[in-house]
Design a protein around this motif. Structure first.
Motif, PDB file in Angstrom:
ATOM      1  N   GLY A  14      11.918  -3.050  -6.881  1.00 50.54           N
ATOM      2  CA  GLY A  14      12.421  -4.028  -5.910  1.00 50.54           C
ATOM      3  C   GLY A  14      11.341  -4.393  -4.902  1.00 50.54           C
ATOM      4  O   GLY A  14      11.132  -5.571  -4.586  1.00 50.54           O
ATOM      5  N   LEU A  15      10.623  -3.383  -4.409  1.00 52.00           N
ATOM      6  CA  LEU A  15       9.543  -3.639  -3.433  1.00 52.00           C
ATOM      7  C   LEU A  15       8.455  -4.514  -4.053  1.00 52.00           C
ATOM      8  O   LEU A  15       7.977  -5.468  -3.442  1.00 52.00           O
ATOM      9  N   LEU A  16       8.085  -4.166  -5.312  1.00 50.86           N
ATOM     10  CA  LEU A  16       7.014  -4.909  -5.984  1.00 50.86           C
ATOM     11  C   LEU A  16       7.426  -6.370  -6.157  1.00 50.86           C
ATOM     12  O   LEU A  16       6.631  -7.286  -5.923  1.00 50.86           O
ATOM     13  N   TYR A  17       8.684  -6.564  -6.527  1.00 51.08           N
ATOM     14  CA  TYR A  17       9.180  -7.930  -6.699  1.00 51.08           C
ATOM     15  C   TYR A  17       9.144  -8.666  -5.354  1.00 51.08           C
ATOM     16  O   TYR A  17       8.779  -9.828  -5.268  1.00 51.08           O
ATOM     17  N   GLY A  18       9.527  -7.920  -4.285  1.00 49.26           N
ATOM     18  CA  GLY A  18       9.505  -8.520  -2.947  1.00 49.26           C
ATOM     19  C   GLY A  18       8.092  -8.892  -2.514  1.00 49.26           C
ATOM     20  O   GLY A  18       7.869  -9.926  -1.890  1.00 49.26           O
ATOM     21  N   VAL A  19       7.115  -8.069  -2.871  1.00 49.94           N
ATOM     22  CA  VAL A  19       5.731  -8.300  -2.434  1.00 49.94           C
ATOM     23  C   VAL A  19       5.067  -9.388  -3.275  1.00 49.94           C
ATOM     24  O   VAL A  19       4.405 -10.291  -2.747  1.00 49.94           O
ATOM     25  N   GLU A  20       5.261  -9.323  -4.589  1.00 53.12           N
ATOM     26  CA  GLU A  20       4.513 -10.219  -5.482  1.00 53.12           C
ATOM     27  C   GLU A  20       5.362 -11.342  -6.080  1.00 53.12           C
ATOM     28  O   GLU A  20       4.822 -12.261  -6.673  1.00 53.12           O
ATOM     29  N   GLY A  21       6.685 -11.199  -5.967  1.00 51.58           N
ATOM     30  CA  GLY A  21       7.570 -12.222  -6.545  1.00 51.58           C
ATOM     31  C   GLY A  21       7.684 -12.097  -8.055  1.00 51.58           C
ATOM     32  O   GLY A  21       8.296 -12.933  -8.712  1.00 51.58           O
ATOM     33  N   LYS A  22       7.062 -11.107  -8.647  1.00 50.92           N
ATOM     34  CA  LYS A  22       7.145 -10.885 -10.100  1.00 50.92           C
ATOM     35  C   LYS A  22       6.740  -9.445 -10.400  1.00 50.92           C
ATOM     36  O   LYS A  22       6.188  -8.756  -9.534  1.00 50.92           O
ATOM     37  N   LEU A  23       7.008  -9.011 -11.622  1.00 48.75           N
ATOM     38  CA  LEU A  23       6.594  -7.674 -12.050  1.00 48.75           C
ATOM     39  C   LEU A  23       5.518  -7.843 -13.115  1.00 48.75           C
ATOM     40  O   LEU A  23       5.787  -8.386 -14.180  1.00 48.75           O
ATOM     41  N   VAL A  24       4.313  -7.422 -12.796  1.00 48.72           N
ATOM     42  CA  VAL A  24       3.214  -7.617 -13.741  1.00 48.72           C
ATOM     43  C   VAL A  24       2.606  -6.273 -14.116  1.00 48.72           C
ATOM     44  O   VAL A  24       2.383  -5.423 -13.256  1.00 48.72           O
ATOM     45  N   ASN A  25       2.331  -6.104 -15.397  1.00 47.13           N
ATOM     46  CA  ASN A  25       1.610  -4.920 -15.899  1.00 47.13           C
ATOM     47  C   ASN A  25       2.310  -3.593 -15.611  1.00 47.13           C
ATOM     48  O   ASN A  25       1.663  -2.554 -15.538  1.00 47.13           O
ATOM     49  N   VAL A  26       3.613  -3.638 -15.397  1.00 44.38           N
ATOM     50  CA  VAL A  26       4.328  -2.394 -15.099  1.00 44.38           C
ATOM     51  C   VAL A  26       4.335  -1.483 -16.334  1.00 44.38           C
ATOM     52  O   VAL A  26       4.155  -0.269 -16.231  1.00 44.38           O
TER      53      VAL A  26
ATOM     54  N   ALA B  88       4.443   6.594  -9.621  1.00 44.84           N
ATOM     55  CA  ALA B  88       3.186   5.855  -9.807  1.00 44.84           C
ATOM     56  C   ALA B  88       3.405   4.386  -9.467  1.00 44.84           C
ATOM     57  O   ALA B  88       2.551   3.737  -8.860  1.00 44.84           O
ATOM     58  N   LEU B  89       4.561   3.873  -9.861  1.00 38.24           N
ATOM     59  CA  LEU B  89       4.887   2.476  -9.540  1.00 38.24           C
ATOM     60  C   LEU B  89       4.980   2.300  -8.028  1.00 38.24           C
ATOM     61  O   LEU B  89       4.460   1.329  -7.461  1.00 38.24           O
ATOM     62  N   LEU B  90       5.613   3.275  -7.358  1.00 41.35           N
ATOM     63  CA  LEU B  90       5.731   3.204  -5.898  1.00 41.35           C
ATOM     64  C   LEU B  90       4.344   3.272  -5.250  1.00 41.35           C
ATOM     65  O   LEU B  90       4.045   2.513  -4.323  1.00 41.35           O
ATOM     66  N   GLY B  91       3.499   4.175  -5.759  1.00 42.66           N
ATOM     67  CA  GLY B  91       2.131   4.285  -5.226  1.00 42.66           C
ATOM     68  C   GLY B  91       1.385   2.971  -5.387  1.00 42.66           C
ATOM     69  O   GLY B  91       0.664   2.530  -4.489  1.00 42.66           O
ATOM     70  N   HIS B  92       1.584   2.322  -6.550  1.00 44.91           N
ATOM     71  CA  HIS B  92       0.947   1.032  -6.835  1.00 44.91           C
ATOM     72  C   HIS B  92       1.395  -0.013  -5.808  1.00 44.91           C
ATOM     73  O   HIS B  92       0.584  -0.756  -5.250  1.00 44.91           O
ATOM     74  N   VAL B  93       2.704  -0.040  -5.524  1.00 45.73           N
ATOM     75  CA  VAL B  93       3.230  -1.026  -4.563  1.00 45.73           C
ATOM     76  C   VAL B  93       2.683  -0.735  -3.167  1.00 45.73           C
ATOM     77  O   VAL B  93       2.276  -1.657  -2.450  1.00 45.73           O
ATOM     78  N   MET B  94       2.652   0.551  -2.795  1.00 47.20           N
ATOM     79  CA  MET B  94       2.191   0.888  -1.446  1.00 47.20           C
ATOM     80  C   MET B  94       0.718   0.513  -1.275  1.00 47.20           C
ATOM     81  O   MET B  94       0.312   0.074  -0.213  1.00 47.20           O
ATOM     82  N   THR B  95      -0.055   0.676  -2.358  1.00 51.81           N
ATOM     83  CA  THR B  95      -1.456   0.260  -2.286  1.00 51.81           C
ATOM     84  C   THR B  95      -1.545  -1.257  -2.119  1.00 51.81           C
ATOM     85  O   THR B  95      -2.337  -1.763  -1.325  1.00 51.81           O
TER      86      THR B  95
END
Lengths: 180, 429
Positions: free
Chosen positions: B30-42, B287-294
């Motif tokens: 959800g955070l990643l979608y909020g930040v980037e508007g899409k999910l890429v390379n997950v 790891a996904l959360l770490g990716h978003v936080m970065t």
């Protein structure tokens, strides 16, 4: 309707058990391969560099194949300190929400995993290690494991709808009524 | 501020009772979608995190412990430590701590340590007049040594996430682990001598009894020597040491003890695979959360904040340890490692903090997380094996919370407790 639900639970149980067996076999195979690699290096002075790469893929297989079985028996940990204090009905709702969330993550793994596999196949990606295998083969484990996880979580919801407890007991029989 | 919001949101989501991997994964997605508007390379991110040779050590160490427990190889361990120290004041407590220390060198898991040693030690302590609360406490506290004394599952995870030498972390855990074991044993003796409940001192075992008990426990004592010795002498990598340990445990349990059937081997493997799947799905979600936080520049902002506040090493570590202690009351150890490490890591580099030292501080703090209510895996474990009221278990482990805090303070004040042995061994190498 109940018969249909129980039929689905039984079919899902069979699939997750197959996954569980694949996970256990992958783990035992990793043990065998690493042991063989150590013996080959020290006894025959023949380092088996391809073993590291294969064992990495086998770990993905262990995780993706056994995740559904962990779901089936309710082994995925959750923080239930607040939930324990809720009345029975609300607790059931939280359990159902947890199963739905697990199914959603399974679906997410299917869609994202499939996108990865399709891309990898399209560009002809080959592994960078000694095996030089097309990457989409090991990558396929992600969507397949996601699908198994989603099926196991949906089976938990089906068990609840059929009036059973959401998770099967460990090492249970194939009887869908087990753990009632 | 962003970090506080995310941590707060995450704790709230986790307390909602969803499975940790699902809560973390959906929150991060959800955070990643909020930040980037899409999910890429997950998909690639998840596959890449799982496809890690070093991580295979964790299921193999789990498999080794499963073989030893199902093969009843460790059943004689408590008997041996009991024969050696039962004549001391609080002798059964000291024996329990000693058995936990040896089992910790086999299993790499605190829960496995508490279950295995607790099942033998608690009934025996209660039978000999120990207050049940004391028995729960010593198993709860002693069990936490499972993750500090190598091998250690959490150390492997921290090593991989932070790119720190797992071998160095393992070596660094030995002295603090033995120090804490000694502190726990001294506490047992002092409590039995000066506390409210004073259990009778048992007669000293004869030399023949001691030798017989040690002979029975020989293989339980020999396997850690093979695993750790092989690793420290450079014969095995960490993953190979785990495989050697699992294979040796299989041979000992199946061939020497003849307690392991094919069915047991299969069930050990399916159980280890399930545990690994549970653990590594959390790893993938974290790891996904770490990716978003970065992506949200949170680690970078934390570095900027620490620089702006002019914090020194100790001040920063005190602040982080306080946060982790609070998180440890609500979250289990794996989530804490995976959520906090990517955020803290750049600051460790900026402040020139040795990641091995930090890894040991983190592990001691995670030991606290195992026994601090309301969420503590060892508390649940002891409740499950004894059916005791949770309040009794919590009261029993409270002295060990204080002792572990003291241990944490010691390692913080004297980094050499953790760093001396790895430095010495590397010099020798």
């Amino acid at each position: 309707m109940r018969r249909f639900l129980l039929g689905f639970v039984q079919a899902a149980g069979l699939l997750t058990r197959i996954g569980s067996a694949a996970g256990a076999l992958s783990l035992l195979l990793s043990l065998g391969l690493i042991s063989y690699s150590v013996v080959a290096r020290y006894v025959f002075n023949m380092p088996q560099t391809w073993v590291d790469e294969l064992v990495g893929y086998l770990l993905v297989a262990v995780v993706m194949a056994a995740a559904a079985d962990a779901q089936r028996v309710g082994e995925h940990i959750s923080v239930d300190v607040l939930v324990e204090r809720l009345p029975q009905g609300a607790r059931k709702t939280v359990t159902a929400a947890g199963l739905a969330a697990s199914a959603a993550v399974g679906g997410f793994l299917v869609s994202e995993g499939w996108a990865m596999v399709a891309f990898s196949r399209r560009v002809g990606e080959i592994s960078t290690g000694h095996l030089e295998v097309p990457m989409f083969w090991p990558q396929l484990l992600v969507p397949v494991g996601g699908a198994l996880l989603a099926v196991a979580a949906l089976a938990g919801l089906a068990r609840m709808a059929a009036g059973l407890v959401p998770f099967e007991p460990h090492e249970s029989s194939a009887d869908p009524e087990a753990g009632r | 501020m962003k970090l506080a919001l995310i941590l707060g949101g995450l704790v709230a989501v986790l307390l909602g009772g969803l499975p940790v991997f699902a809560a973390l994964g959906l929150f991060a997605g959800g955070l990643l979608y909020g930040v980037e508007g899409k999910l890429v390379n997950v998909g690639e991110l998840i596959f890449g995190k799982l496809n890690t040779y070093l991580l295979v050590a964790i299921p193999l160490f789990t498999l080794m412990a499963n073989f030893m427990v199902r093969g009843k190889v460790v059943d004689d361990l408590y008997g041996a430590t009991n024969a050696l120290v039962r004549h001391l004041p609080g002798g059964l407590g000291v024996a329990t701590v000693a058995a936990c220390t040896v089992f910790a060198a086999i299993s790499g898991s605190s829960v496995a340590t508490a279950i295995t040693v607790g099942a033998a030690a608690i009934p025996q302590m209660i039978r000999h007049g120990y207050n049940p609360r004391v028995a729960y406490g010593v198993v709860g506290g002693g069990g936490t040594l499972g993750i500090l004394i190598p091998p250690s599952g959490p150390m492997v995870l921290f090593g991989i996430v932070s790119d720190t030498s797992i071998g160095a972390l393992f070596i660094a855990g030995i002295v603090p682990g033995l120090l804490l074991a000694a502190i726990f044993a001294l506490w047992c003796m002092a409590d039995a001598r000066f506390g409210r409940y004073r259990p009778a001192v048992l007669p000293r075992a004869t030399v023949a009894e001691m030798m017989s008990a040690l002979r029975k426990a020989f293989w339980s004592l020999a396997l850690p020597v093979l695993v750790l010795g092989g690793m420290y002498l450079g014969v095995f990598t960490v993953t190979e040491a785990a495989a050697a340990g699992a294979l040796a445990a299989l041979i000992v349990a199946a061939v020497i003890y003849r307690n392991l059937t094919l069915r047991d081997i299969w069930e050990s493997a399916t159980a280890a695979a399930r545990t690994s799947a549970m653990l590594f799905l959390i790893l993938a979600a974290a790891a996904l959360l770490g990716h978003v936080m970065t992506k949200m520049r949170i680690p970078a902002e934390l570095v900027e904040l620490v620089t702006r506040l002019g914090l020194n090493q100790i001040e920063f570590l005190l602040a982080v340890m306080a946060v982790i202690f609070v998180l440890g009351m609500f979250l289990e150890t794996i989530s804490i490692i995976l959520i906090t490490t990517p955020v803290v890591l750049p600051v460790l580099t900026a402040l020139n903090i040795d990641p091995v030292w930090y890894g040991i501080l983190l592990t001691v703090n995670l030991e606290l997380a195992l026994i601090t209510p309301p969420v503590g895996m060892n508390l649940y474990t002891i409740k499950a094996i004894t059916r005791a009221p949770m309040a009794e278990v919590i009261l029993g482990v409270m002295p060990y919370v204080a002792l572990l805090l003291a241990g944490l303070g010691l390692v913080l004040a004297f980094p050499q407790i953790a760093l001396w042995l790895p430095a010495t061994m590397m010099n020798l190498g």
